[in-house]
Design an enzyme around this catalytic site. Structure first.
Site, PDB file in Angstrom:
ATOM      1  N   SER A 166      65.338  19.464  22.680  1.00 21.27           N
ATOM      2  CA  SER A 166      66.527  20.081  23.250  1.00 21.27           C
ATOM      3  C   SER A 166      67.662  19.057  23.311  1.00 21.27           C
ATOM      4  O   SER A 166      68.060  18.525  22.279  1.00 21.27           O
ATOM      5  CB  SER A 166      66.164  20.652  24.624  1.00 21.27           C
ATOM      6  OG  SER A 166      67.068  21.634  25.023  1.00 21.27           O
ATOM      7  N   ASP A 185      64.179  30.955  19.530  1.00 22.46           N
ATOM      8  CA  ASP A 185      64.326  30.029  20.650  1.00 22.46           C
ATOM      9  C   ASP A 185      65.390  30.599  21.594  1.00 22.46           C
ATOM     10  O   ASP A 185      66.514  30.868  21.177  1.00 22.46           O
ATOM     11  CB  ASP A 185      64.766  28.665  20.112  1.00 22.46           C
ATOM     12  CG  ASP A 185      64.827  27.584  21.186  1.00 22.46           C
ATOM     13  OD1 ASP A 185      65.177  27.903  22.337  1.00 22.46           O
ATOM     14  OD2 ASP A 185      64.541  26.422  20.857  1.00 22.46           O
ATOM     15  N   HIS A 190      61.055  27.791  23.589  1.00 18.42           N
ATOM     16  CA  HIS A 190      61.985  26.674  23.438  1.00 18.42           C
ATOM     17  C   HIS A 190      61.195  25.396  23.190  1.00 18.42           C
ATOM     18  O   HIS A 190      60.581  24.862  24.103  1.00 18.42           O
ATOM     19  CB  HIS A 190      62.840  26.550  24.695  1.00 18.42           C
ATOM     20  CG  HIS A 190      63.851  25.449  24.642  1.00 18.42           C
ATOM     21  ND1 HIS A 190      64.668  25.239  23.542  1.00 18.42           N
ATOM     22  CD2 HIS A 190      64.183  24.482  25.540  1.00 18.42           C
ATOM     23  CE1 HIS A 190      65.454  24.210  23.778  1.00 18.42           C
ATOM     24  NE2 HIS A 190      65.178  23.722  24.972  1.00 18.42           N
TER      25      HIS A 190
END
Length: 526
Positions: free
Chosen positions: A240, A468, A495
């Site tokens: 991320s 996602d 995710h």
């Protein structure tokens, strides 16, 4: 209307559930060059600190003093198998003789034929990573071949000094404050409150720290960590927002890169408002997938027809605007926390079952499960205190990205978000919205969206997931293009995935790359 989780730049559109981690760093299409398919062990006998900027020699020549992690403050206990240490870095790299920060790092030594160290970052911005050294890659060749290294970035967790903005009571109150009035008077009140938060951050954290907690400093800290660990080159897995850190490191220190795996990408060249809209669209897709799965049961709290899920969801949470649901905790479940809890659960199908439980409870006027999910998202601990996750998130994104002061664009983005994510639309949009809290931040931003150019960068790997909920798939495609990276596409509704979800197709390719520098097959889809 709430903002979502950490993975894109957030702009306060109505009530700010959190925003997203910001993105701006990647590479040009000419970043090619492949590495040799061998994996020589990296030296741990010497301290590779050549080409160090004047004044930084003392930081690069440190030797970590490993010991127990018992005194390292984290949200949950660290594994007893870990060793911990602290590394000194300058708060301001332009003033290396000034104040210093202490970066907390953890280590799980390689169990076999060691290649070198492998650093991990979980994202955020604002998340600490000390625990990752004991968990990510366990039971695989990663555990055998690498010293797994976790770290809390500057200002976060067990690293000192820490970013602090709000007290526990102020955090609780902030979560209860609706901020959904988008009339001129309501917007003015929200912006007044945002400025008050910014002022508290300056008072409690200090402007010197706030001015130097951005990604540009974190990558320089990582290079010092690399050196003091004895590695000539960096091995890094970032998730991320961690993909922003990894890409920025590649831009700053391309000659020091051995292997980078970037999963759940932030697009460094993207317009922050466009990315925010895409992120909300991703959460709508995750909600739709959840609703379809839930509808297979006659007991689904959203009904058995997924086409009605948005409407049925709003019917459950809209009453919370006027009256919170009762909870065992005396706080009750308010409107903001209900949406926050749902967003937390949409990050992974593993949380769909508690989400169903929470929505069933809401049908009965109770909110314990959703409040617990919101607490998890917000970093609220069992004793009522908070980690500094959200404080750090705010501070980092406000220095990483440009201020957005165009009210017309902010209002337009608000309407676009309501359109792409109707399950979060309270129906109260006016075409206007408050300016983001970063507009009132006490220090200037130090980052801007841009396309990276990293000639000579070794082959790196990007993992991206079409469904996602937090980071759009196209962001991964764009990042891979800019960095000349291999792209792994994972088909799923979650995710991030690499080394953390037991997906053998992804993990095998990532492990082969990390250990042998063997790139994944072209256009690999798992």
């Amino acid at each position: 209307m709430p903002i979502v989780e950490r993975t894109v730049t957030a702009i306060a559109i109505g009530t700010c559930v959190g925003a997203l981690l910001a993105g701006c760093t990647a590479g040009s299409e000419s970043n090619t060059t492949s590495t040799t398919p061998s994996a020589p062990a990296q030296s741990s006998e010497t301290n590779p600190s050549t080409d160090v900027a004047p004044g930084l020699e003392k930081f690069y020549s440190q030797k970590p003093s490993w010991g127990s992690c018992d005194d390292y403050e984290t949200d949950e206990p660290l594994s007893s198998s870990l060793e911990c240490a602290r590394i000194s870095v300058p708060i301001d790299y332009d003033n290396p003789d000034g104040d210093e920060a202490q970066i907390a790092i953890s280590r799980s030594p390689a169990s076999g034929d060691r290649i070198g160290s492998l650093l991990f970052n979980p994202g955020g911005p604002g998340l600490g990573g000390l625990s990752m050294a004991a968990t990510v890659g366990s039971g695989t060749a990663v555990e055998e071949r690498f010293d797994r290294i976790g770290f809390d970035p500057r200002g976060i967790g067990a690293s000192t000094p820490t970013i602090r903005c709000l007290t526990p009571a102020e955090n609780d109150a902030e979560r209860q404050d609706l901020d959904i009035d988008e009339s001129p008077a309501g917007i003015a009140e929200t912006e007044k409150e945002e400025k008050e938060v910014a002022d508290k951050c300056a008072e409690r954290s200090g402007t010197n720290l706030l001015a130097h907690v951005g990604t540009r400093e974190v990558v320089r800290d990582m290079d010092i960590i690399r050196a003091v660990l004895g590695d000539d080159k960096l091995n890094f897995v970032g998730y991320s927002y961690g993909t922003r850190i990894g890409a920025a490191y590649a831009e700053a220190f391309p000659e020091k890169v051995r292997a980078l795996v970037l999963d759940g990408a932030v697009d460094p060249e993207a317009d922050p408002l466009d990315e925010l809209v895409k992120q909300f669209a991703g959460f709508q897709k995750a909600f739709d997938d959840y609703a379809a799965d839930c509808a297979e049961s006659s007991q689904c709290p959203l009904g058995t027809d997924p086409a009605n899920a948005n409407r049925n969801f709003r019917a459950l949470i809209d009453p919370l605007i006027d009256r919170p649901a009762r909870t065992t905790d005396p706080r009750g479940l308010g409107y903001n926390d209900a949406q926050t809890g749902v967003l937390q659960a949409l990050y992974s199908p593993q949380l769909w079952r508690p989400l169903t439980t929470g929505l069933k409870e809401l049908q009965e006027g109770r909110g314990d499960t959703l409040l617990g999910l919101a607490d998890l998202y917000s970093g609220r601990l069992d004793d009522g205190t908070y980690s500094n996750l959200n404080d750090a998130f705010e501070a980092i994104r406000c220095v990483d990205d440009p201020r957005i002061t165009d009210r017309a664009k902010v209002g337009e983005t608000n309407l676009r978000i309501r359109e792409v994510a109707p399950f979060l639309d309270d129906g109260k949009g006016t075409g206007q919205a408050p300016l983001d809290s970063c507009v009132f931040w006490p220090v200037p931003n130090t980052g801007e969206p841009h396309t990276l150019s990293v000639p000579g960068l070794p082959k790196v790997v990007v993992v991206s997931t079409p469904d996602d909920p937090a980071t759009p798939y196209q962001a991964g495609v764009n990042l891979a293009r800019q960095l000349g990276a291999s792209l792994i596409t994972f088909r799923g509704t979650q995710h991030t995935v690499a080394l953390s979800s037991g997906e053998r197709c992804v993990d095998d390719a990532v492990i082969d790359y990390l250990t042998d520098l063997t790139p994944p097959a072209p256009d690999l889809t798992c």
